[in-house]
Write an enzyme that holds these catalytic residues in place. Structure first.
Site, mmCIF file in Angstrom:
data_model
loop_
_atom_site.group_PDB
_atom_site.id
_atom_site.type_symbol
_atom_site.label_atom_id
_atom_site.label_comp_id
_atom_site.label_asym_id
_atom_site.label_seq_id
_atom_site.Cartn_x
_atom_site.Cartn_y
_atom_site.Cartn_z
ATOM 1 N N ARG A 1 0.827 -1.201 0.000
ATOM 2 C CA ARG A 1 0.000 0.000 0.000
ATOM 3 C C ARG A 1 0.870 1.264 0.000
ATOM 4 N NH1 ARG A 1 -4.772 -2.647 2.438
ATOM 5 N NH2 ARG A 1 -6.518 -1.226 2.621
ATOM 6 N N ARG B 1 -21.733 -3.612 2.566
ATOM 7 C CA ARG B 1 -21.200 -4.977 2.578
ATOM 8 C C ARG B 1 -21.187 -5.635 3.949
ATOM 9 N NH1 ARG B 1 -14.795 -4.223 0.942
ATOM 10 N NH2 ARG B 1 -14.145 -3.202 2.865
ATOM 11 N N ARG C 1 -9.732 6.176 4.573
ATOM 12 C CA ARG C 1 -9.104 5.092 3.795
ATOM 13 C C ARG C 1 -8.900 5.516 2.344
ATOM 14 N NH1 ARG C 1 -13.433 0.762 5.216
ATOM 15 N NH2 ARG C 1 -12.315 -0.718 3.912
HETATM 16 P P1 AMP Z 1 -8.250 -3.936 3.996
HETATM 17 O O1 AMP Z 1 -8.957 -5.132 4.531
HETATM 18 O O2 AMP Z 1 -7.228 -4.280 2.964
HETATM 19 O O3 AMP Z 1 -9.228 -2.879 3.525
HETATM 20 O O4 AMP Z 1 -7.433 -3.307 5.222
HETATM 21 C C1 AMP Z 1 -8.098 -2.845 6.385
HETATM 22 C C2 AMP Z 1 -7.181 -1.934 7.172
HETATM 23 O O5 AMP Z 1 -6.020 -2.663 7.582
HETATM 24 C C3 AMP Z 1 -6.636 -0.733 6.409
HETATM 25 O O6 AMP Z 1 -7.526 0.362 6.396
HETATM 26 C C4 AMP Z 1 -5.372 -0.438 7.223
HETATM 27 O O7 AMP Z 1 -5.677 0.162 8.451
HETATM 28 C C5 AMP Z 1 -4.861 -1.839 7.520
HETATM 29 N N1 AMP Z 1 -3.993 -2.354 6.440
HETATM 30 C C6 AMP Z 1 -4.223 -3.446 5.657
HETATM 31 N N2 AMP Z 1 -3.220 -3.651 4.798
HETATM 32 C C7 AMP Z 1 -2.322 -2.658 5.029
HETATM 33 C C8 AMP Z 1 -1.084 -2.313 4.442
HETATM 34 N N3 AMP Z 1 -0.560 -3.030 3.424
HETATM 35 N N4 AMP Z 1 -0.428 -1.231 4.927
HETATM 36 C C9 AMP Z 1 -0.919 -0.513 5.952
HETATM 37 N N5 AMP Z 1 -2.115 -0.775 6.539
HETATM 38 C C10 AMP Z 1 -2.819 -1.840 6.090
#
Ligand code: AMP
Length: 213
Positions: free
Chosen positions: A87, A126, A171
């Protein structure tokens, strides 16, 4: 084949990753899922990241790079799907080094293009089956009328703590500030393909499969 699914929150990365797991024997590595599991089981790291995640901010590079590093020796016949990782540019550089150290490399980075206005509706609509993790969406894929999960029959569903409009905006901002530069980064490496993430789930899947073929 090792691929990255790149896209904004709610862009459909997780949905497509699960399809690829079933159809191509790939292994999904979702840092979001790993972090949520740590949060639910109340590990020290999970407690540390809980508030950051709920607010929609990014967890430190060090933590997520460590999580991915632990997974790369796993057996994945069809290869890895990196979902929600990298990310940031630092994470992308670290992934390259980690893969190289295992004699592996990236084959494709697939950008899922989605109109911002569609995202907030997707996010707040969702839910997930608490038992098997099957994803639902009030509009595109509602929970069956009998209230049973179509995959496992369970009747309990949950919504993510960060699937609300306030966290979503944070986000999305993190995506534009930190993650979207990866589109140019991978384009320059000759690895980028883009698909229309707003199309029907099956159509998106078809577009992804044609990139992989
Ligand atoms: P996601 O399920 O991919 O939408 O991730 C949910 C949350 O987890 C994000 O909003 C971040 O707070 C954290 N997160 C997940 N992947 C990452 C990453 N690669 N780098 C930093 N934070 C992450």
């Amino acid at each position: 084949m090792n691929i990255i699914l790149l896209g904004p929150p709610g862009g459909g990365k997780g949905t497509q990753a699960k399809i690829l797991v079933e159809e191509r024997s790939m292994l999904q590595l979702s840092t979001g899922d790993m972090l949520r599991a740590a949060k639910t089981s109340g590990t020290e790291m999970g407690n540390k990241v809980a508030a950051v995640m709920d607010a929609g901010e990014l967890v430190t590079d060090e933590i997520v790079i460590g999580l991915i590093a632990e997974q790369l020796d796993k057996n994945a016949d069809g290869g890895f799907i990196f979902d929600g990782f990298p990310r940031t540019l630092a994470q992308a550089d670290a992934l390259e080094v980690l893969l190289h150290s295992k004699g592996k490399h990236l084959h494709h980075v697939i950008e899922m293009q989605v109109d911002d206005t569609a995202l907030v509706t997707r996010i707040i609509s969702r839910s997930t089956c608490e038992s098997c993790g099957e994803g639902y969406n009030d509009i595109a894929k509602p929970i069956p009328a009998n209230g049973n999960c179509s995959k496992c029959g369970n009747r309990d569903f949950q919504r993510r703590a960060d699937d609300n409009e306030t966290s979503f905006r944070t986000r999305l901002m993190a995506y534009y500030k930190e993650t979207s530069p990866l589109i140019g980064y991978y384009y320059a490496k000759g690895l980028l393909s883009s698909v229309d993430g707003l199309a029907e789930i099956k159509k998106v899947k078809g577009s992804i499969l044609s990139v992989l073929s």
